[in-house]
Design a protein around this motif. Structure first.
Motif, mmCIF file in Angstrom:
data_model
loop_
_atom_site.group_PDB
_atom_site.id
_atom_site.type_symbol
_atom_site.label_atom_id
_atom_site.label_comp_id
_atom_site.label_asym_id
_atom_site.label_seq_id
_atom_site.Cartn_x
_atom_site.Cartn_y
_atom_site.Cartn_z
ATOM 1 N N ALA A 64 12.338 61.563 72.157
ATOM 2 C CA ALA A 64 13.653 62.215 72.112
ATOM 3 C C ALA A 64 14.371 61.999 73.435
ATOM 4 C CB ALA A 64 13.513 63.709 71.824
ATOM 5 N N THR A 67 17.126 63.344 76.448
ATOM 6 C CA THR A 67 17.735 64.473 77.127
ATOM 7 C C THR A 67 18.200 63.992 78.492
ATOM 8 O OG1 THR A 67 17.480 66.821 77.721
ATOM 9 C CG2 THR A 67 15.620 65.376 78.183
ATOM 10 N N LYS A 73 17.633 59.361 64.817
ATOM 11 C CA LYS A 73 18.332 60.519 64.277
ATOM 12 C C LYS A 73 19.058 61.263 65.389
ATOM 13 C CE LYS A 73 15.089 61.594 60.488
ATOM 14 N NZ LYS A 73 14.213 62.667 59.941
ATOM 15 N N LEU A 122 14.849 61.012 68.493
ATOM 16 C CA LEU A 122 16.023 61.878 68.444
ATOM 17 C C LEU A 122 16.968 61.506 69.586
ATOM 18 C CD1 LEU A 122 14.317 65.333 67.772
ATOM 19 C CD2 LEU A 122 15.228 63.695 66.106
ATOM 20 N N ARG A 123 18.180 61.136 69.239
ATOM 21 C CA ARG A 123 19.159 60.755 70.255
ATOM 22 C C ARG A 123 20.051 61.949 70.595
ATOM 23 N NH1 ARG A 123 24.200 60.497 68.111
ATOM 24 N NH2 ARG A 123 24.542 59.825 65.950
ATOM 25 N N SER A 124 20.845 61.764 71.657
ATOM 26 C CA SER A 124 21.838 62.775 72.005
ATOM 27 C C SER A 124 22.997 62.669 71.017
ATOM 28 C CB SER A 124 22.353 62.549 73.426
ATOM 29 O OG SER A 124 23.178 61.390 73.461
ATOM 30 N N THR A 140 20.290 68.913 74.157
ATOM 31 C CA THR A 140 19.153 67.997 74.040
ATOM 32 C C THR A 140 17.858 68.564 74.608
ATOM 33 O OG1 THR A 140 19.837 66.898 76.102
ATOM 34 C CG2 THR A 140 20.566 65.911 74.009
ATOM 35 N N GLY A 175 19.756 64.372 67.473
ATOM 36 C CA GLY A 175 18.941 65.535 67.783
ATOM 37 C C GLY A 175 19.786 66.773 67.961
ATOM 38 N N SER A 200 10.790 69.712 68.542
ATOM 39 C CA SER A 200 10.646 68.732 67.465
ATOM 40 C C SER A 200 9.625 67.659 67.834
ATOM 41 C CB SER A 200 11.996 68.066 67.160
ATOM 42 O OG SER A 200 12.922 69.015 66.678
ATOM 43 N N THR A 241 9.986 58.076 64.934
ATOM 44 C CA THR A 241 11.281 58.730 64.842
ATOM 45 C C THR A 241 11.711 59.118 66.250
ATOM 46 O OG1 THR A 241 10.906 59.608 62.607
ATOM 47 C CG2 THR A 241 12.553 60.730 63.964
ATOM 48 N N ASN A 273 15.311 69.447 72.008
ATOM 49 C CA ASN A 273 14.601 68.437 71.223
ATOM 50 C C ASN A 273 13.091 68.511 71.440
ATOM 51 O OD1 ASN A 273 16.825 67.257 69.968
ATOM 52 N ND2 ASN A 273 17.193 65.842 71.661
ATOM 53 N N ALA A 299 9.322 64.261 65.518
ATOM 54 C CA ALA A 299 9.761 63.031 66.165
ATOM 55 C C ALA A 299 8.733 62.678 67.231
ATOM 56 C CB ALA A 299 11.140 63.206 66.787
#
Length: 337
Positions: A98, A100, A77, A48-50, A83, A79, A89, A46, A86, A95
């Motif tokens: 991620a 940032t 997903k 996490l995007r901006s 950022t 985030g 998480s 998983t 993140n 996730a």
């Protein structure tokens, strides 16, 4: 309106983030070390995007089958809006990777959070025209960044990359960054603030930057492109996850690297993703060039950013390189363009 000359992220914020991770794991920073697999044997990830941009290569890697070809089952997903938040998480195992920006990551690294950058996504570059920058009234006496001494500058958030680049360019121009006052304003209000005289200048970006220019504001310099190689978007992971799943992480970053190449060669595909996943008007997307993506992390420029952010009081301390990069990250030492 939030006002500050210099903003430091309080230690308590990092401790709060750690507390969030603690609610999910047995110790702060432990995270998940065992990679899960799907029913067909693919490693599950998983990411996490901006919520804004620069995430386009992730969707292209998915669309073009690069993740699948690498044996990965990747879920993308949105985030946190900020950022830098993140990290909990990722450390908590929600996730594995991620997004940032450089300042968001460095604030965590400066608080000894066990996270590492695995790849770059985008850096400031002279290859493309500026999409951000300082805006002032057309008849403003401000003609250089040094002229910002004693002035008020509106920015979207205090203590981050935008405040850093403003202070960096003031100092580079011979001015004293400590004499500039920064105020945080909604991004949509920046043009208004400069036009009405509420602030002496604003630093804007994306559609808001171009709208400000179209309204009659004068732009100065080349925005973040005045520090070529400054990282604007990265993917990071927890150190323990990387130690236990190095092969999987390498497959993931390899697939993202292929997607970065594809993105640079197929701007139409990038624009299609922007139209689907951002709130930017289609007309603006069609009328402007796409950004240039780059996996490489210029450690010389990043060291400049780290040192100067610490000098300006934007970082509690200057983290060492081994607390910033994964040992298999695509680092270079070009020192800018």
């Amino acid at each position: 309106m939030q006002t500050s000359r210099i903003t430091r992220r309080p230690t308590g914020l990092a401790l709060t983030a750690c507390a969030v991770a603690l609610s999910l794991t047995t110790s702060c920073g432990s995270g998940s070390t065992t990679g899960a697999t799907s029913a067909d044997g693919k490693a599950k990830i998983t990411v996490l995007r901006s919520n804004g941009a620069i995430f386009e290569p992730l969707y292209l890697a998915q669309q073009q089958g690069y993740f699948e070809d690498a044996g990965l089952d990747v879920t993308i997903k949105a985030g946190a809006q900020d950022t830098s938040q993140n990290a909990p998480s990722v450390l908590g195992g929600e996730a594995q990777f991620a997004m940032t920006d450089s300042s968001g990551f460095l604030k965590g690294a400066a608080q000894d959070m066990p996270i590492r950058i695995v790849t770059g996504l985008q850096s400031a570059t002279t290859r493309t025209a500026p999409t951000d920058g300082l805006l002032v009234k057309k008849d403003s006496p401000i003609r250089s960044f040094a002229d910002l001494e004693g002035r008020t500058v509106g920015i979207s958030a205090l203590g981050g990359t935008i405040q850093f680049i403003c202070e960096y360019l003031v100092e580079k121009d011979g001015g004293d960054p400590s004499k500039v006052k920064f105020v945080a304003l909604p991004t949509s209000s920046l043009t208004d603030a400069a036009t009405s005289g509420k602030t002496d200048a604003v630093f804007s970006f994306g559609p808001f930057y171009f709208a400000g220019k179209e309204s009659g504001l004068r732009s100065m310099g080349n925005g973040m492109n005045d520090l070529p190689g400054m990282v604007q978007g990265v993917l990071f992971a927890g150190q323990r996850y990387l130690s236990a799943n190095a092969a999987t992480a390498k497959k993931f970053t390899g697939a993202v690297a292929k997607a970065i190449t594809y993105a640079n060669e197929h701007p139409g595909a990038v624009k299609a993703i922007d139209k689907k996943y951002t709130e930017v008007p289609d007309e603006f997307i069609d009328a402007h060039d796409t950004n240039y993506y780059d996996k490489n992390l210029d450690t010389a420029v990043m060291r400049t950013v780290i040192t100067k952010m610490h000098t300006f009081g934007l970082l509690d301390k200057a983290p060492a390189d081994d607390a910033v990069y994964w040992d298999q990250a695509p680092t270079v030492t070009a020192g800018g363009e």
